[in-house]
Structure formats: structure tokens, C-alpha cells
Write an enzyme that holds these catalytic residues in place. Structure first.
Site, PDB file in Angstrom:
ATOM      1  N   GLU A 195      30.195  29.421  -3.840  1.00 24.61           N
ATOM      2  CA  GLU A 195      31.448  29.478  -2.697  1.00 24.61           C
ATOM      3  C   GLU A 195      32.414  30.018  -3.151  1.00 24.61           C
ATOM      4  OE1 GLU A 195      33.570  27.004   0.537  1.00 24.61           O
ATOM      5  OE2 GLU A 195      32.341  25.738  -1.012  1.00 24.61           O
ATOM      6  N   LYS A 216      29.890  26.335   4.832  1.00 18.19           N
ATOM      7  CA  LYS A 216      29.568  25.087   5.525  1.00 18.19           C
ATOM      8  C   LYS A 216      28.543  25.342   6.317  1.00 18.19           C
ATOM      9  CE  LYS A 216      31.504  21.221   4.798  1.00 18.19           C
ATOM     10  NZ  LYS A 216      31.370  20.954   3.586  1.00 18.19           N
TER      11      LYS A 216
END
Length: 608
Positions: A195, A216
């Protein structure tokens, strides 16, 4: 010999960085090594954090490279309303940066990169505590206190070996992304995070472009290509997972607006899926142009901690996190990255790239800590969230001990049976685990093995290690008396959906725990998963005669795609299907199936 300024001990390489280009994933990676830094910038108190960020930015604008980051507990440095646990007096620094004159080339692979490294994990967090926390969070959502909270827990244990070897194992387990190893003296951070927190390219006056890419929405990878594609599509279509991502996108749009030129915040990519070894992840891009006068401390004040690891609204979510989680998160969910000169932007321009330290280990003495979490929204299901935690933790499990890829073949009269099928499966496993695979070298080794054993029956083993090195051996194979006796396992096989079940390796402790006791007369143990579905034996597949037809358990139940099983399915003899525990009394016949021994008639001994 250089000296690590954090510890005073002699050292060589103290940091490695292997970052994807955030703007061009197919482009060259930022891959460098670093030796002892010229100086360290350290903040142990909240009021010192902004000063450390300012000093690191000034060093980068002056031409230096700065590697480091912030712990999650640094958040109150930017807003006193951001609740965190108080760090103990002996805790590592809240902010830490090493200043280097210049990077070194990425080191050539050495024995150190493949030296044995081990992670011995303590008992995992209790499922009951996890479910209680989820229920409490959903009561808060129902009461309107927040609409998403990222709930996490720490997995802890001991580690052995060399940090660089462990980092190498982690990079093989979770390739790509934003990988960074930092020897920080008191602790070591080994991050293979997929990420991106932010990438900021700015001129001397602070104007520039900033990109954030929150991650997410998660789905476990499938057992077959068709299953994998279906899971990706289900993730794309899931209202719950999409809402989870959009909530954080909205939060980050708001955060970026605090440093952005008016009207420049945009979302060029929304709800894109990304394939990782164990999971599918959903990401979105949020971009902006920063205003004149923006400084690194302003960027952190606007964004830190990343909304993907807090929830929304951020202040209320972080209060819930402090109330529920038992202690500090540490490096996990903070930020790790690099500040460096940006030659494209001219003198004084910088490039700042930081990850969100998920998929990250923190080492302290002989202890290891790994945080795992997920976003809890109103529609969250306890079973699904718990499975997501296990899937996200798979990277650490893969790196917990060295292993080779393994194929076992029958060698009869100087010929290896089903050689092509075994090599195809080995190539698939090598691609999955990132092991080098040289088909010509494999054929040469097997040709030599055949020439060395022109007569008799042999059990041949072919092993491929993480470097691509091969080993081939043969052992005499005795005939098997039939029917063979199977015994039903006394408990579910919890690892049924592990990648170490879908692919054949030398890591077999999960099978060994179910293996028959010597002298019991039992040939193999019949395994079943947590859903009560029959899967396989500990060293072969099975088939059952049910309602007049032979069926072998579907790969979706969690089992090895055996070569013997595949050959049986090619004809009309066997079909894939589901076989549940409640079906066992109706089974009219059994068979044990693998490539080495073929189709063996079997009998099942039930418990009791």
C-alpha cells in the site's frame, strides 16, 4: 568498517529499499542499499516530531537521501484529538530518519539473502475477543459514532537468523509493492507493504503533485483460475467492499484538500483490483496539486495516519481503536519511506514516497511483532473478517521457514511416469512462489536420474529451492498391499485452504500432525475442512463411490491438485464433487489416488 550510529556497532548494509514506481508499476523500481548514515534524526516526544520532519526535508532538498518513518503513536503531533495509546518510557522513537549522502547499488544476491531465517509464532489472538470487538464496533456504527473502524491485533513470536535473510524471504513471499528494511538500532522494520501512503513530488516552494492510493476491500485468492477470477469479480461487485473503499476515498479527498490548490483534488482511478499472492485488494487513486509553501510536516499533518488504517471519521475511529486495542500499534499503520532529491524538478526539489506499513514485521531483540487488521463496517461478518485476517497473514506464514518445491514421481524401468504433468505442476508452483525455474536444467537432471536407474521401481524426488537450485534423488519403492486402510481425522484440517496445500512443498508439518501412527496399520488419514467437507489424505488424493458414481473432492474444498487425480478425471472414471461428513455412511467404496502408487482400493475406518 562503517559504524551504525544508532548502536555504535560495526556494520555493512543498514537499509534496503525496493519500491514500485507509484506512477508506473511496469517501470524501473527504486532499488538501493545504504550503509551507515552520516547522522540520525530522532523524535522521542510528540513535540519533536515536526522538527524531525523539517530536518529530514531540508536534508533531502540539500541533496541527501533520508530513510525512515513515523510510528502510529506519532499522530498527536499533528492533532491532539487523534487518540493513541501512550508509549512506554523505553519505547522506540516516534519518528526516526537516517540521513545518507547517496544510495549504493542494489547488492548482488549472496548467501546471506538465502540463509535460513525462522519465525516461531505465539498463540494467535483469541477468536472470542475478535468477535466481541466486532460486535462492539457495530453497536457504535448503529449509534452513529462512526461508520468505519479499522480493527487490528498483534501476532507475536520469536525470530531466528539474519534480518537481511528474513527480509529476502518476506520479499519473495510478498513481491512488488513498497518494500523497505531499516536497521534502526533499537528495532528493525521489515516492510513488504503493497500500500502506497503518498508520493509527493515538490519544488523548492512546496508546489507539486501528490498521489495517495488507499487500499480497502479484500478477497482471498481462489484455488483454481476460474475460482480466482470469480473471487475477483465478487470483490468488484461487493456493496460492502466497495462502500468500505469509497468511505476512505472520501476521507482522503477531504484530508488532501487541506494542502491542495483549490479545485485540484481528483479521483482518476476508483475501485481497481490488485492481485497479491494471498489476496485480491481494492485500491483507488486520489490526487491533488499542493499549494505554495507546503512542507513535509504539512503533508503529514493533513494525512497521518492514513485513513485506510483508522476508519472514518478519523477522530472518532481512532478513539474507538484506542478503546479496543490493547496497546500501541508501533511501526504498523504508521509510515515508512524515503525522501530524496528530485533531479527532474531542479535544484531543491524533492520526491517523498511513503508506504502504509501493513504486511510489516517489527523486530526487537529476539521478538517479532506483526499487526493484522481489517475495516469494520455495518455489513461486516465475523467469519468473513476472521478469514480475511488469516489471508492477510499468509505472507508471514510463507516467510516463517525455508522450503523447497517438491515433486514425487514413480521411476520404473528407467522411465519417469507422468513426467510432463509433474513438471507442469512444478512450473506452476515456481511461478506462484517466485522461484526461478529453468525447464532445460530440470530435464537434464531428470534425464540423468533415469540413466542412473535403468531397472527396478523407484520413488523419485525432485526439489527446487528459492535460488532455483535443483536436487533429484531416488529411493527403492516397495509394492503396496491392497486394500489400504484409511482412518478419518479426529478434527478439521484447519490449513485446508493454505497455499502449502494447493502446492506441494517440503513444508509439511500441517500434514504430519495428522499422519497415522507407525504400527497402527493405517495407510493414510482422511482429512476434512472446517465446513465438514472431505478433502484428501496426508500424502494423496481420495475418491469415493457414492450413489453409483466415483467422485473426488473439488479443489475448492482445499486440497492438492494431484497428478494421479488429474489423470483419473480425464477419463470417465471419476468426477469432481462435494463429499461431506454426513455422506460417509452412504459411501460404497473408497480409493487412494496418487501418481506414485496409482489407484489403490481402500477401506475407511470410522472413529469409535
Amino acid at each position: 568498517m562503517p559504524v551504525n550510529l544508532a548502536t555504535g556497532r560495526a556494520c555493512g548494509i543498514t537499509a534496503l529499499i525496493d519500491f514500485t514506481d507509484p506512477c508506473n508499476a511496469a517501470g524501473p523500481r527504486l532499488r538501493h542499499a545504504f550503509d551507515a548514515p552520516r547522522r540520525l534524526l530522532v523524535a522521542r516526544r510528540v513535540e519533536e516530531v515536526a522538527g524531525v520532519l523539517g530536518a529530514a526535508e531540508a536534508a533531502a532538498r540539500a541533496g541527501h537521501w533520508c530513510l525512515g518513518g513515523l510510528r502510529y503513536e506519532a499522530a498527536p503531533a499533528f492533532d491532539a484529538a487523534l487518540a493513541v495509546h501512550d508509549a512506554p518510557p523505553d519505547a522506540p522513537p516516534l519518528a526516526w530518519f537516517a540521513v545518507h549522502d547517496a544510495p549504493l547499488p542494489w547488492p548482488q544476491q549472496q548467501g546471506e539473502d538465502f540463509a535460513p531465517a525462522y519465525l516461531d509464532w505465539d498463540a494467535p489472538p483469541a477468536r472470542a475477543a475478535f468477535e466481541a470487538a466486532l460486535a462492539r464496533l457495530q453497536r457504535g456504527i448503529a449509534a452513529g459514532e462512526y461508520y468505519q473502524v479499522n480493527h487490528t491485533a498483534a501476532f507475536t513470536g520469536r525470530w531466528r537468523g539474519m534480518p537481511r535473510a528474513l527480509f529476502g524471504a518476506l520479499r519473495r513471499a510478498q513481491p512488488g509493492g513498497y518494500a523497505l528494511w531499516l536497521d534502526m538500532g533499537e528495532t528493525q522494520a521489515l516492510s513488504v507493504s503493497p500500500e502506497l501512503f503518498f508520493d509527493w513530488r515538490a519544488g523548492p516552494d512546496g508546489r507539486g503533485a501528490i498521489l495517495t492510493r488507499p487500499m480497502k476491500g479484500t478477497a482471498a485468492r481462489g484455488a483454481t483460475p476460474a475460482d480466482d477470477a470469480a473471487r475477483e469479480q465478487a470483490l468488484r461487485a461487493s456493496p460492502k467492499e466497495r462502500a468500505e473503499n469509497v468511505m476512505i476515498v472520501d476521507l482522503l479527498r477531504n484530508d488532501l484538500s487541506r494542502i491542495a490548490q483549490v479545485g485540484s483534488v481528483r479521483v482518476p482511478q476508483l475501485l481497481r483490483t490488485q492481485a497479491l499472492p494471498a489476496v485480491w485488494q481494492m485500491t483507488s487513486d486520489v490526487q491533488a496539486d499542493t499549494r505554495a509553501g507546503t512542507r513535509l510536516a504539512d503533508v503529514f499533518a493533513a494525512l497521518f495516519p492514513c485513513g485506510s488504517v483508522t476508519g472514518a471519521p478519523k477522530v472518532q475511529a481512532m478513539r474507538a481503536i484506542r478503546a479496543l486495542e490493547g496497546g500501541p500499534r508501533g511501526i504498523y499503520c504508521g509510515a515508512l519511506g524515503v525522501l530524496r532529491p528530485d533531479p527532474i524538478g531542479g535544484p531543491g526539489a524533492i520526491a517523498a514516497t511513503f508506504n502504509v506499513p501493513i504486511r510489516t514485521l517489527e523486530l526487537h531483540a529476539d521478538r517479532v511483532r506483526c499487526g493484522i487488521g481489517s475495516g469494520i463496517v455495518w455489513g461486516a461478518d465475523a467469519d468473513a473478517e476472521w478469514r480475511e485476517w488469516q489471508a492477510k497473514r499468509a505472507f508471514a506464514e510463507r516467510a516463517s521457514a525455508p522450503f523447497d518445491l517438491l515433486e514425487t514421481l514413480a521411476l520404473e524401468g528407467g522411465r519417469l511416469r507422468h513426467r510432463a504433468e509433474h513438471l507442469a505442476r512444478l512450473a506452476q508452483a515456481a511461478a506462484h512462489f517466485g522461484y526461478p525455474f529453468d525447464a532445460d536444467a530440470v530435464h537434464q537432471r531428470l534425464d540423468a536420474l533415469e540413466r542412473a536407474h535403468p531397472q527396478g521401481a523407484w520413488r523419485a524426488r525432485l526439489l527446487l529451492d528459492a535460488r532455483g537450485a535443483l536436487q533429484a534423488e531416488a529411493h527403492a519403492l516397495a509394492p503396496t498391499a491392497t486394500p489400504v486402510l484409511l482412518a478419518l481425522a479426529d478434527r478439521p484440517f484447519a490449513q485446508a485452504h493454505s497455499e502449502f496445500v494447493r502446492h506441494k512443498t517440503t513444508r509439511r508439518a500441517h500434514y504430519a500432525a495428522f499422519a497415522p501412527q507407525p504400527g497402527s496399520g493405517v495407510f493414510d488419514t482422511l482429512l476434512y475442512n472446517a465446513a465438514g467437507e472431505i478433502t484428501e489424505g496426508t500424502f494423496g488424493n481420495v475418491a469415493a463411490l457414492l450413489d453409483g458414481r466415483w467422485i473426488t473432492p473439488s479443489l475448492s474444498c482445499g486440497l492438492l491438485p494431484g497428478v494421479g487425480r488429474a489423470l483419473a478425471l480425464r477419463g470417465s472414471q471419476v468426477q469432481e464433487g462435494l463429499l461431506r461428513l454426513q455422506d460417509l455412511p452412504r459411501v460404497q467404496g473408497w480409493a487412494f489416488v496418487n501418481s506414485l502408487r496409482g489407484w489403490l482400493p481402500a477401506q475407511l475406518r470410522m472413529p469409535g
